[in-house]
Design a protein around this motif. Structure first.
Motif, PDB file in Angstrom:
ATOM      1  N   VAL B  45       0.857  -1.191   0.000  1.00 53.98           N
ATOM      2  CA  VAL B  45       0.000   0.000   0.000  1.00 53.98           C
ATOM      3  C   VAL B  45       0.887   1.233   0.000  1.00 53.98           C
ATOM      4  O   VAL B  45       1.810   1.349   0.816  1.00 53.98           O
ATOM      5  N   PHE B  46       0.622   2.144  -0.913  1.00 49.62           N
ATOM      6  CA  PHE B  46       1.418   3.360  -1.065  1.00 49.62           C
ATOM      7  C   PHE B  46       1.329   4.240   0.173  1.00 49.62           C
ATOM      8  O   PHE B  46       0.235   4.434   0.737  1.00 49.62           O
ATOM      9  N   LEU B  47       2.488   4.789   0.570  1.00 47.21           N
ATOM     10  CA  LEU B  47       2.524   5.707   1.712  1.00 47.21           C
ATOM     11  C   LEU B  47       2.941   7.123   1.285  1.00 47.21           C
ATOM     12  O   LEU B  47       2.225   8.085   1.532  1.00 47.21           O
ATOM     13  N   LEU B  48       4.117   7.241   0.697  1.00 48.31           N
ATOM     14  CA  LEU B  48       4.668   8.565   0.378  1.00 48.31           C
ATOM     15  C   LEU B  48       5.517   8.499  -0.879  1.00 48.31           C
ATOM     16  O   LEU B  48       6.140   7.481  -1.162  1.00 48.31           O
ATOM     17  N   ARG B  61       2.442  11.068  10.928  1.00 53.15           N
ATOM     18  CA  ARG B  61       3.600  10.629  11.716  1.00 53.15           C
ATOM     19  C   ARG B  61       4.752  10.140  10.846  1.00 53.15           C
ATOM     20  O   ARG B  61       5.773   9.672  11.367  1.00 53.15           O
ATOM     21  N   LEU B  62       4.614  10.242   9.552  1.00 50.90           N
ATOM     22  CA  LEU B  62       5.631   9.736   8.637  1.00 50.90           C
ATOM     23  C   LEU B  62       6.473  10.880   8.086  1.00 50.90           C
ATOM     24  O   LEU B  62       5.963  11.965   7.819  1.00 50.90           O
ATOM     25  N   LYS B  63       7.776  10.588   7.933  1.00 53.57           N
ATOM     26  CA  LYS B  63       8.675  11.555   7.307  1.00 53.57           C
ATOM     27  C   LYS B  63       9.657  10.806   6.434  1.00 53.57           C
ATOM     28  O   LYS B  63      10.202   9.777   6.837  1.00 53.57           O
ATOM     29  N   VAL B  64       9.875  11.323   5.240  1.00 46.63           N
ATOM     30  CA  VAL B  64      10.825  10.716   4.307  1.00 46.63           C
ATOM     31  C   VAL B  64      11.837  11.774   3.916  1.00 46.63           C
ATOM     32  O   VAL B  64      11.486  12.921   3.664  1.00 46.63           O
ATOM     33  N   HIS B  76      10.985   7.674   8.425  1.00 45.91           N
ATOM     34  CA  HIS B  76      10.804   7.753   9.866  1.00 45.91           C
ATOM     35  C   HIS B  76       9.325   7.610  10.217  1.00 45.91           C
ATOM     36  O   HIS B  76       8.474   8.219   9.559  1.00 45.91           O
ATOM     37  N   ILE B  77       9.066   6.850  11.273  1.00 43.37           N
ATOM     38  CA  ILE B  77       7.720   6.795  11.866  1.00 43.37           C
ATOM     39  C   ILE B  77       7.877   7.264  13.304  1.00 43.37           C
ATOM     40  O   ILE B  77       8.529   6.616  14.128  1.00 43.37           O
TER      41      ILE B  77
END
Lengths: 114, 114
Positions: B45-48, B61-64, B76-77
Motif C-alpha cells: 500500500v502506497f505511503l509517500l 507521523r511519517l517523514k521521508v 521515519h515513523i
C-alpha cells in the motif's frame, strides 16, 4: 470498496499443469502490472500493459504469458508451472506509467505448485 | 546493475519510539522514490512519494528524506504504535515522460512492541 481484485487468493496446481490467475480493477486505470514476490524478497515485475500495449520484462520466462481483454481485466497464464514458480503474484494498476505514478496493488494470489 | 538495499531485514522498537528505516541504492539516479507498506499476505500500500529535488516530505507521523548525494532515503515513523508493525518497501523510478519502471527493495520488517 475493493479497487484491485485478485482471484483466487490461493491457488494450488500440479507441476506442469497450466494455471491462470485473474485481476480486475474498478479504478479505470490505463496501466496494469503483474509482479512475482517470493518470501522476504522484493516484488519482481514480470510485465505490464499500458492500455493494450504489452511490455515484457527482459528476464521474464517464456512460461509466463498475459492477456488484457479490456481495461478492467488482466490475466496471468503460467503455461507449465515449476516448483520455482511458487510465489505470491501481485497485480497492480496505475493511472499512467511515469515514475511518479502511485501503484495500487491487489491482495495477491499465493500459488502453490505440488 | 541497479541495486537497492534496505537496512537490516528486521527492526524491533518499543512503542512510542521513532522507527528509522534506510533505503540505499547504487548504479541508479532515480527521479522519484516511493515508500510502501506491506502486511503479511497482502499487497503493498502506497505511503509517500518524494522527488529528487525534494529533501523531505511529511505525512502525519511519517517523514521521508531523500539525499541524492548519499544515494539514500530515510523513512521515519514517529510515536510508533504496534499497528505500525509491517514490512516497509522502498521503490525507485526514473523520471521523464515515458515509462518509469518502479524497482522495489526487499523490504524491512518493522515490529513495534507494546
Amino acid at each position: 470498496d475493493a479497487m484491485v481484485i485478485q482471484n483466487p487468493r490461493y491457488q494450488v496446481t500440479q507441476f506442469g499443469k497450466p494455471v491462470t490467475l485473474s485481476c480486475s480493477q474498478t479504478l479505470n486505470h490505463n496501466v496494469m502490472y503483474w509482479y512475482q514476490q517470493k518470501s522476504s524478497q522484493a516484488p519482481k515485475l514480470l510485465f505490464h500493459y499500458y492500455d493494450k500495449d504489452f511490455n515484457n520484462e527482459a528476464d521474464t520466462p517464456d512460461n509466463f504469458q498475459s492477456r488484457r481483454p479490456n481495461t478492467s481485466f488482466c490475466f496471468l497464464d503460467i503455461r507449465s508451472p515449476g516448483l520455482g514458480d511458487a510465489a505470491m503474484y501481485l497485480c497492480a494498476t496505475s493511472r499512467g506509467q511515469q515514475g511518479q505514478e502511485t501503484q495500487y496493488f491487489g491482495p495477491g494470489t499465493r500459488l502453490l505448485v505440488l | 546493475s541497479q541495486k537497492i538495499e534496505q537496512n537490516s531485514e528486521a527492526l524491533n522498537i518499543q512503542e512510542g519510539k521513532t522507527a528509522t528505516l534506510t533505503c540505499n541504492y547504487t548504479n541508479y539516479s532515480p527521479a522519484y522514490l516511493q515508500w510502501y507498506r506491506q502486511d503479511p499476505g497482502r499487497g503493498p500500500v502506497f505511503l509517500l512519494l518524494i522527488r529528487e529535488n525534494e529533501k523531505e516530505k511529511r505525512k502525519e507521523r511519517l517523514k521521508v528524506t531523500f539525499d541524492t548525494t548519499l544515494k539514500q532515503s530515510l523513512f521515519h515513523i514517529t510515536a510508533s504504535q504496534p499497528a505500525d508493525s509491517a514490512t516497509y518497501l522502498c521503490a525507485l523510478a526514473a523520471g521523464g515522460t515515458s515509462y518509469g519502471k518502479l524497482t522495489f527493495g526487499q523490504g524491512t520488517i518493522l515490529t513495534v512492541h507494546p
